[in-house]
Write an enzyme that holds these catalytic residues in place. Structure first.
Site, short mmCIF file in Angstrom:
data_model
loop_
_atom_site.label_atom_id
_atom_site.label_comp_id
_atom_site.label_asym_id
_atom_site.label_seq_id
_atom_site.Cartn_x
_atom_site.Cartn_y
_atom_site.Cartn_z
N ASP A 121 -11.11 2.67 13.48
CA ASP A 121 -11.70 1.36 13.76
C ASP A 121 -11.74 1.15 15.27
OD1 ASP A 121 -12.88 -1.05 13.27
OD2 ASP A 121 -11.06 -2.07 12.57
N TYR A 132 0.57 0.48 7.69
CA TYR A 132 0.12 0.35 6.30
C TYR A 132 1.01 1.10 5.32
CZ TYR A 132 -4.02 -1.74 8.31
OH TYR A 132 -4.88 -2.57 8.99
#
Length: 292
Positions: A189, A231
């Site tokens: 990203d 995550y």
């Protein structure tokens, strides 16, 4: 099984497969697939803009994007050829529904086991690579270790100087540029080349928040975030960030939009502009409303 399939999109095959008798048998069956790909490669890949062929080509692109990148799922071009043949045979109906059910019923357990093994292998490699990179980063001069093992390295100071300027709080919304990568350099990203993004820090991953809270307005820094502050073992639902991944971000804190603390007190004149030492106005108003 879907979660494993997504996770394995970044995996490499186990080396032991290349020496197995099953693999040697598969190699002997490559002739048909090679001819198939020779025919495909002989066709002109360029299609005329605005044509029906371009429309059909875009349909293929759309389907491929939904499937995802299957290349990391295989170890070499020979295995990729077999995967592609299975896809093509199913799509064009060469393998009917009964045939599909038969082969999946016969090899389904082996397939599940293979996916689990490769997912585990990927996770172990990612975790080791991430740990090694964090250790290397930690040895870099001026790198700070923060809560949860998050590492912060300020690359450029803000306009107020080193360690000075407005800092965000947990409740702040910030305007920011970021560029996120996995340990192998894969960009998952980025806002570079785009407009800065406005983010409430309460809504970001823990490691990101921990790092940005230590930055000052205008600073550019590198963040190293261990998996348990990112995550975790599950990764992201879309598979872009596999489970167990250490994340690295280059961040530019452009502006603290709300809830900032610190920084120098700035006086504003009647025109709304900051008063400097050489300003002709005191910034105060007389009883008639005129500047003094």
């Amino acid at each position: 099984m879907l979660s494993f399939q997504r996770l394995v999109l970044a995996a490499t095959l186990l080396n032991q497969l290349t020496n197995s008798s099953a693999f040697i048998l598969l190699q002997k069956k490559l002739t048909i697939c090679s001819k198939l790909y020779s025919n495909l490669e002989s066709q002109d890949a360029v299609v005329e803009e605005g044509s029906h062929e371009e429309l059909m080509y875009s349909l293929g692109v759309n389907l491929a994007r939904q499937l995802g990148d299957i290349r990391p799922l295989v170890e070499n071009s020979e295995e990729l050829t077999h995967v592609a043949k299975g896809l093509l045979d199913t799509v064009i109906g060469r393998l009917d529904d009964e045939g599909q059910r038969t082969i999946l019923s016969k090899r389904g357990k082996e397939l599940d086991q293979l996916i689990v093994e490769r997912a585990t292998n990927l996770r172990e490699k990612l975790e080791k690579a991430g740990r090694d990179m964090l250790e290397n980063m930690k040895e870099t001069e001026e790198v700070k270790e923060l809560e949860g093992g998050v590492l912060l390295h300020v690359l450029e100071h803000g306009p107020d100087g080193e360690g000075k300027g407005v800092r965000p709080t947990v409740g702040s919304t910030v305007s920011i540029h970021y560029h996120g990568t996995l340990p192998d350099g894969t960009v998952f990203d980025s806002t570079l080349g785009k407009e800065p993004i406005k983010l409430p820090l309460a809504n970001v991953i823990p490691g990101w928040r921990i790092g940005v809270l230590q930055m000052h307005e205008g600073e550019t820094a590198m963040l190293g975030i261990p998996p348990d502050q990112a995550y975790g073992a599950g990764g992201t639902p879309d598979g872009r960030i596999p489970g167990g991944s250490t994340l690295f971000f280059k961040i530019q804190l452009i502006e603290v939009l709300t809830g900032g603390i610190g920084g120098e007190v700035k006086l504003l004149g009647v025109d709304g502009k900051e008063l400097g030492k050489d300003s002709d106005s005191s910034g105060l108003l007389g009883i008639d409303g005129s500047p003094l």
